[in-house]
Structures are given as structure tokens and as C-alpha cells.
Design an enzyme around this catalytic site. Structure first.
Site, mmCIF file in Angstrom:
data_model
loop_
_atom_site.group_PDB
_atom_site.id
_atom_site.type_symbol
_atom_site.label_atom_id
_atom_site.label_comp_id
_atom_site.label_asym_id
_atom_site.label_seq_id
_atom_site.Cartn_x
_atom_site.Cartn_y
_atom_site.Cartn_z
ATOM 1 N N SER A 139 0.868 -1.190 0.000
ATOM 2 C CA SER A 139 0.000 0.000 0.000
ATOM 3 C C SER A 139 0.899 1.233 0.000
ATOM 4 O O SER A 139 2.086 1.143 0.369
ATOM 5 C CB SER A 139 -0.844 -0.019 1.280
ATOM 6 O OG SER A 139 -1.452 1.228 1.509
ATOM 7 N N TYR A 152 -2.212 -1.204 10.492
ATOM 8 C CA TYR A 152 -2.153 -1.322 9.033
ATOM 9 C C TYR A 152 -0.818 -0.794 8.501
ATOM 10 O O TYR A 152 -0.152 -1.441 7.690
ATOM 11 C CB TYR A 152 -3.324 -0.542 8.431
ATOM 12 C CG TYR A 152 -3.549 -0.738 6.946
ATOM 13 C CD1 TYR A 152 -4.310 -1.798 6.474
ATOM 14 C CD2 TYR A 152 -3.017 0.156 6.017
ATOM 15 C CE1 TYR A 152 -4.535 -1.968 5.109
ATOM 16 C CE2 TYR A 152 -3.232 -0.005 4.664
ATOM 17 C CZ TYR A 152 -3.999 -1.072 4.209
ATOM 18 O OH TYR A 152 -4.209 -1.225 2.856
HETATM 19 P P1 NAD Z 1 -11.511 -6.174 0.260
HETATM 20 O O1 NAD Z 1 -12.088 -6.081 1.626
HETATM 21 O O2 NAD Z 1 -12.391 -5.977 -0.911
HETATM 22 O O3 NAD Z 1 -10.766 -7.553 0.066
HETATM 23 C C1 NAD Z 1 -10.033 -8.162 1.075
HETATM 24 C C2 NAD Z 1 -9.977 -9.627 0.775
HETATM 25 O O4 NAD Z 1 -9.276 -10.282 1.854
HETATM 26 C C3 NAD Z 1 -11.383 -10.252 0.701
HETATM 27 O O5 NAD Z 1 -11.401 -11.200 -0.331
HETATM 28 C C4 NAD Z 1 -11.519 -10.918 2.057
HETATM 29 O O6 NAD Z 1 -12.406 -12.011 2.019
HETATM 30 C C5 NAD Z 1 -10.085 -11.352 2.278
HETATM 31 N N1 NAD Z 1 -9.801 -11.681 3.680
HETATM 32 C C6 NAD Z 1 -10.037 -10.930 4.783
HETATM 33 N N2 NAD Z 1 -9.695 -11.615 5.887
HETATM 34 C C7 NAD Z 1 -9.210 -12.811 5.455
HETATM 35 C C8 NAD Z 1 -8.711 -13.945 6.113
HETATM 36 N N3 NAD Z 1 -8.635 -14.019 7.443
HETATM 37 N N4 NAD Z 1 -8.329 -15.004 5.365
HETATM 38 C C9 NAD Z 1 -8.428 -14.968 4.009
HETATM 39 N N5 NAD Z 1 -8.883 -13.916 3.333
HETATM 40 C C10 NAD Z 1 -9.277 -12.845 4.052
HETATM 41 O O7 NAD Z 1 -10.288 -5.164 0.264
HETATM 42 P P2 NAD Z 1 -9.299 -4.670 -0.897
HETATM 43 O O8 NAD Z 1 -9.354 -3.199 -0.892
HETATM 44 O O9 NAD Z 1 -9.534 -5.421 -2.149
HETATM 45 O O10 NAD Z 1 -7.899 -5.073 -0.258
HETATM 46 C C11 NAD Z 1 -7.048 -6.064 -0.799
HETATM 47 C C12 NAD Z 1 -5.610 -5.729 -0.426
HETATM 48 O O11 NAD Z 1 -5.248 -4.486 -1.035
HETATM 49 C C13 NAD Z 1 -5.385 -5.568 1.076
HETATM 50 O O12 NAD Z 1 -4.141 -6.150 1.434
HETATM 51 C C14 NAD Z 1 -5.335 -4.062 1.241
HETATM 52 O O13 NAD Z 1 -4.585 -3.680 2.350
HETATM 53 C C15 NAD Z 1 -4.670 -3.654 -0.055
HETATM 54 N N6 NAD Z 1 -4.869 -2.252 -0.425
HETATM 55 C C16 NAD Z 1 -6.120 -1.756 -0.615
HETATM 56 C C17 NAD Z 1 -6.258 -0.413 -0.949
HETATM 57 C C18 NAD Z 1 -7.598 0.194 -1.199
HETATM 58 O O14 NAD Z 1 -7.674 1.427 -1.281
HETATM 59 N N7 NAD Z 1 -8.658 -0.564 -1.328
HETATM 60 C C19 NAD Z 1 -5.134 0.400 -1.085
HETATM 61 C C20 NAD Z 1 -3.882 -0.139 -0.867
HETATM 62 C C21 NAD Z 1 -3.762 -1.475 -0.541
#
Ligand code: NAD
Length: 257
Positions: A139, A152
Site C-alpha cells: 500500500s 495497518y
Molecule cells: P476487500 O475487503 O475488498 O478484500 C479483502 C480480501 O481479503 C477479501 O477477499 C476478504 O475475504 C479477504 N480476507 C479478509 N480476511 C481474510 C482472512 N482471514 N483469510 C483470508 N482472506 C481474508 O479489500 P481490498 O481493498 O480489495 O484489499 C485487498 C488488499 O489491497 C489488502 O491487502 C489491502 O490492504 C490492499 N490495499 C487496498 C487499498 C484500497 O484502497 N482498497 C489500497 C492499498 C492497498
């Protein structure tokens, strides 16, 4: 660019960025393994839909990324792992003095420690296959900080560090390890933190999006799951053979500030 014959395992991929990356890798020809901690019909249906849409083979494997044994079992059950995308992640927003300890533990386990276990289990398979790619979804918070996100930011800085170590340990092999650092992407994870942020800053939703979420994203646009997927495919291409141990930002200029 064809990833035909390669198998990609994407943790936390029944939603958001993980599912988007799965679609892009599948469109490039890779077989995919989807994962989350649930075991619902709709989880398996996502894999069936991917297979049908892209003409590849896709499976959904339930494994809870907060548990080391299940992280390793995911890789073992898949049986093959050419491309490992460590993507599973959760968020909680609170000042550090009132940050719930159980949320801290869960964020560190899911967002950081899971990648230790999956990478440890996947590297022997990549070595056997003679090729491998580890793509960690970090991130902008792996490179900078924001208030109220202690767990985080700690986990994401940790995964950037782990990325460098894995790259050095595999440097002489046809394996690379890199971290993608997105700015804000409008996924369920971001949607879920809007109410807490509204409370912390005493703002309405539109103001939180404009003045808090995108305040530090100079482009004033969310990054998209397709852009992140495309970057993962690029990291799997021959053009990226010498890219290892580094971060690629998709943050509209956030980390240039
Ligand atoms: P999201 O909530 O849509 O997806 C998260 C995923 O992780 C889901 O599929 C959920 O089921 C899964 N998950 C959660 N707990 C879990 C567990 N215990 N075991 C297995 N799977 C689990 O969120 P997202 O925004 O798609 O995030 C995905 C990644 O991208 C994360 O690592 C997040 O930190 C990173 N990220 C997101 C953003 C953003 O702005 N959305 C920005 C930077 C980084």
C-alpha cells in the site's frame, strides 16, 4: 504476454483487488486459485465464472489467512504455485491509545504474517518449477503513514521489508519478489472505513472521500483493480525479469509529495 501453463494463487480474492487481479491474470492465460476464509456457494461460483470467462482452470480454496497452518495448507492443497499474490488484508481505524488489541493482532496476522507462511510454502514449488513470481499487495501505507492506522501501517511497512528479504534470498534464481503499493482503490475495504473516518474527523461521506481519502492522492482519482492487475501481469512478464525487491506505486502521485 501469455501466462498459459502458470498457476497463480491469490490470497483474499473473493472480493476487491484480489478478485480483480485474478481476472487479469486469468485473462493473460494463467490458471487461478481463489481464496478467502469463507466456504460459500458464491465463493466457488466466482471460480467457475472465472474459468468460463477466460477459458482457464480455476478453483476456490478456503483458508483463513490469520492462521499460519491454514496459510501453508492453502499452498499445499493447490499443489502448484508459479505466481503467489499475497493480497488478503483488513483494516481498522482508531487512535493508538484506544486501538483494540485483537484488531492489532488480526491485522498483523492477515496483512503481514500470512505472507511469511505462504511464501515459505510456495518457494520450494517455484524452485522445482524453475520460475516464480511473488507479488505482495502492500500500500502507499507501506511507504508513508496516516494517523489512526497504526496496525495497518506497521503491517504494510513490514511486508515491504519482507519483499526485499525474499528478493535477496532468491536473487540468483529465476524468481522475483516485488510489492505493489496502491493508493486508494474504491473496494469494500475502503467503503468499510468511511464511517469510522467520518466519526474520527466529524465529516460527511463526500467530504471524507475528497478531503481525507483523496487528499493525499494528487490525481484526485481512485486507482482501479484493473490497473493493479495489469501491474501484476507486467511483473510476470519477461520485461520484469530484473525487477526484484522493489515497490511499484499506483497512487496518483501520493508518495511523490
Ligand atoms: P476487500 O475487503 O475488498 O478484500 C479483502 C480480501 O481479503 C477479501 O477477499 C476478504 O475475504 C479477504 N480476507 C479478509 N480476511 C481474510 C482472512 N482471514 N483469510 C483470508 N482472506 C481474508 O479489500 P481490498 O481493498 O480489495 O484489499 C485487498 C488488499 O489491497 C489488502 O491487502 C489491502 O490492504 C490492499 N490495499 C487496498 C487499498 C484500497 O484502497 N482498497 C489500497 C492499498 C492497498
Amino acid at each position: 504476454m501469455s501466462l498459459s501453463g502458470k498457476t497463480a494463487i491469490i490470497t483474499g480474492s473473493n472480493s476487491g483487488i484480489g478478485l480483480g487481479i485474478a481476472h487479469t491474470l486469468a485473462a493473460a492465460g494463467a490458471d487461478v486459485v481463489l481464496n478467502s476464509f469463507t466456504d460459500r456457494d458464491e465463493d466457488h461460483a466466482l471460480a467457475a465464472e472465472l474459468a468460463k470467462t477466460h477459458g482457464i482452470s480455476a478453483r476456490y480454496i478456503k483458508a483463513d489467512m490469520s492462521k499460519g497452518t491454514e496459510c501453508r495448507a492453502l499452498i499445499e492443497q493447490a499443489g502448484v504455485c508459479d505466481i503467489l499474490v499475497n493480497n488478503a488484508g483488513i483494516q481498522h481505524v482508531a487512535p493508538i491509545d484506544t486501538f483494540p488489541a485483537d484488531k492489532w493482532d488480526a491485522i498483523i496476522a492477515i496483512n503481514m504474517t500470512s505472507a511469511f507462511h505462504t511464501t515459505a510454502a510456495a518457494l520450494p514449488m517455484m524452485r522445482k518449477a524453475g520460475w516464480g513470481r511473488v507479488v505482495n499487495i502492500a500500500s502507499a501505507h507501506g511507504l508513508t503513514a496516516s494517523p489512526f492506522k497504526s496496525a495497518y501501517v506497521t503491517a504494510k511497512h513490514g511486508i515491504v521489508g519482507m519483499t526485499k528479504v525474499v528478493a535477496l534470498e532468491t536473487a540468483e534464481e529465476p524468481i522475483t519478489c516485488n510489492a505493489i503499493c496502491p493508493g486508494y482503490v474504491l473496494t469494500p475495504l475502503v467503503e468499510a472505513q468511511i464511517p469510522d473516518t467520518m466519526k474520527e474527523y466529524n465529516m460527511d461521506r463526500e467530504t471524507v472521500i475528497r478531503d481525507v481519502l483523496l487528499a493525499r492522492q494528487p490525481s484526485k482519482q481512485f486507482a482501479t483493480v484493473e490497473q493493479i492487475g495489469g501491474t501484476a501481469v507486467f511483473l510476470c512478464s519477461p520485461a520484469a525479469d530484473q525487477i526484484t525487491g522493489t515497490t511499484i506505486s499506483l497512487d496518483g502521485g501520493w508518495t511523490a509529495l
